[in-house]
Design an enzyme around this catalytic site. Structure first.
Site, PDB file in Angstrom:
ATOM      1  N   GLN A  63     -17.117  15.369  11.128  1.00  0.00           N
ATOM      2  CA  GLN A  63     -16.162  14.566  10.364  1.00  0.00           C
ATOM      3  C   GLN A  63     -16.226  14.931   8.883  1.00  0.00           C
ATOM      4  O   GLN A  63     -16.998  14.349   8.119  1.00  0.00           O
ATOM      5  CB  GLN A  63     -16.426  13.071  10.560  1.00  0.00           C
ATOM      6  CG  GLN A  63     -15.321  12.241   9.944  1.00  0.00           C
ATOM      7  CD  GLN A  63     -15.447  10.771  10.282  1.00  0.00           C
ATOM      8  OE1 GLN A  63     -16.312  10.337  11.003  1.00  0.00           O
ATOM      9  NE2 GLN A  63     -14.540   9.989   9.715  1.00  0.00           N
ATOM     10  N   PHE A  64     -15.366  15.868   8.481  1.00  0.00           N
ATOM     11  CA  PHE A  64     -15.352  16.320   7.094  1.00  0.00           C
ATOM     12  C   PHE A  64     -14.982  15.205   6.127  1.00  0.00           C
ATOM     13  O   PHE A  64     -15.333  15.253   4.949  1.00  0.00           O
ATOM     14  CB  PHE A  64     -14.424  17.528   6.910  1.00  0.00           C
ATOM     15  CG  PHE A  64     -12.956  17.191   6.896  1.00  0.00           C
ATOM     16  CD1 PHE A  64     -12.307  16.982   5.693  1.00  0.00           C
ATOM     17  CD2 PHE A  64     -12.231  17.084   8.074  1.00  0.00           C
ATOM     18  CE1 PHE A  64     -10.957  16.674   5.661  1.00  0.00           C
ATOM     19  CE2 PHE A  64     -10.886  16.784   8.057  1.00  0.00           C
ATOM     20  CZ  PHE A  64     -10.238  16.572   6.854  1.00  0.00           C
ATOM     21  N   THR A  65     -14.319  14.166   6.613  1.00  0.00           N
ATOM     22  CA  THR A  65     -13.871  13.102   5.709  1.00  0.00           C
ATOM     23  C   THR A  65     -15.022  12.297   5.131  1.00  0.00           C
ATOM     24  O   THR A  65     -14.809  11.510   4.209  1.00  0.00           O
ATOM     25  CB  THR A  65     -12.874  12.152   6.404  1.00  0.00           C
ATOM     26  OG1 THR A  65     -13.508  11.547   7.531  1.00  0.00           O
ATOM     27  CG2 THR A  65     -11.618  12.904   6.841  1.00  0.00           C
TER      28      THR A  65
END
Length: 149
Positions: free
Chosen positions: A78-80
């Protein structure tokens, strides 16, 4: 690297209406990789997560690890987690690693978790996923390999 660790009684991840990963008791781990992360950052998180004593013992105290309870891990990239909204309302992802840097570190995290004999299911890197979970407690722990929090 950053991780959001949620103690779950069950969790699953779906891509294109098909379940691709599913666990019962254990941890849902949302994992973010920054541009300056290296393998030792993943190793730190594997060590910390595998040893987190956030399952209840016989006295009702959080004193058992995922290994102690025979639990599993569902690891979702999850890059966010590196979204920065300090300068406005639209997140900037400048600190997030590019996929060619993030994927090997995510895969390293999964491999190292499995080396500890912890069942580790995964999402699909760079896919749009639907994640379902039952967070027990709720218990949610934030980790950062650079120890920023």
């Amino acid at each position: 690297m950053r991780a959001v660790v949620q103690r779950v009684s069950k969790a699953s991840v779906t891509v294109d209406h098909a379940v691709i990963g599913e666990i019962g008791l254990g941890f849902l781990v949302l994992l973010g990789v920054s541009a300056d992360d290296v393998a030792s950052d993943a190793d730190y998180l594997v060590d910390k997560i595998s040893g987190l004593r956030i399952f209840e013992d016989d006295q009702g105290k959080m004193n058992r690890s995922v290994i102690d309870v025979g639990g599993a891990v569902l690891a979702i990239s999850q890059f966010t987690l590196y979204g920065d909204v300090r300068r406005g309302k639209r997140p900037s992802f400048d600190e997030a690693a590019k996929p060619d840097h993030a994927r090997p570190l995510y895969e390293h995290f999964v491999a190292q978790t499995r080396r500890l004999n912890i069942r580790c299911e995964t999402g699909q890197f760079q896919a749009t996923m639907s994640v379902c979970l039952v967070n027990e407690g709720p218990v949610t722990i934030l980790l950062d390999s650079k120890k920023r929090f």
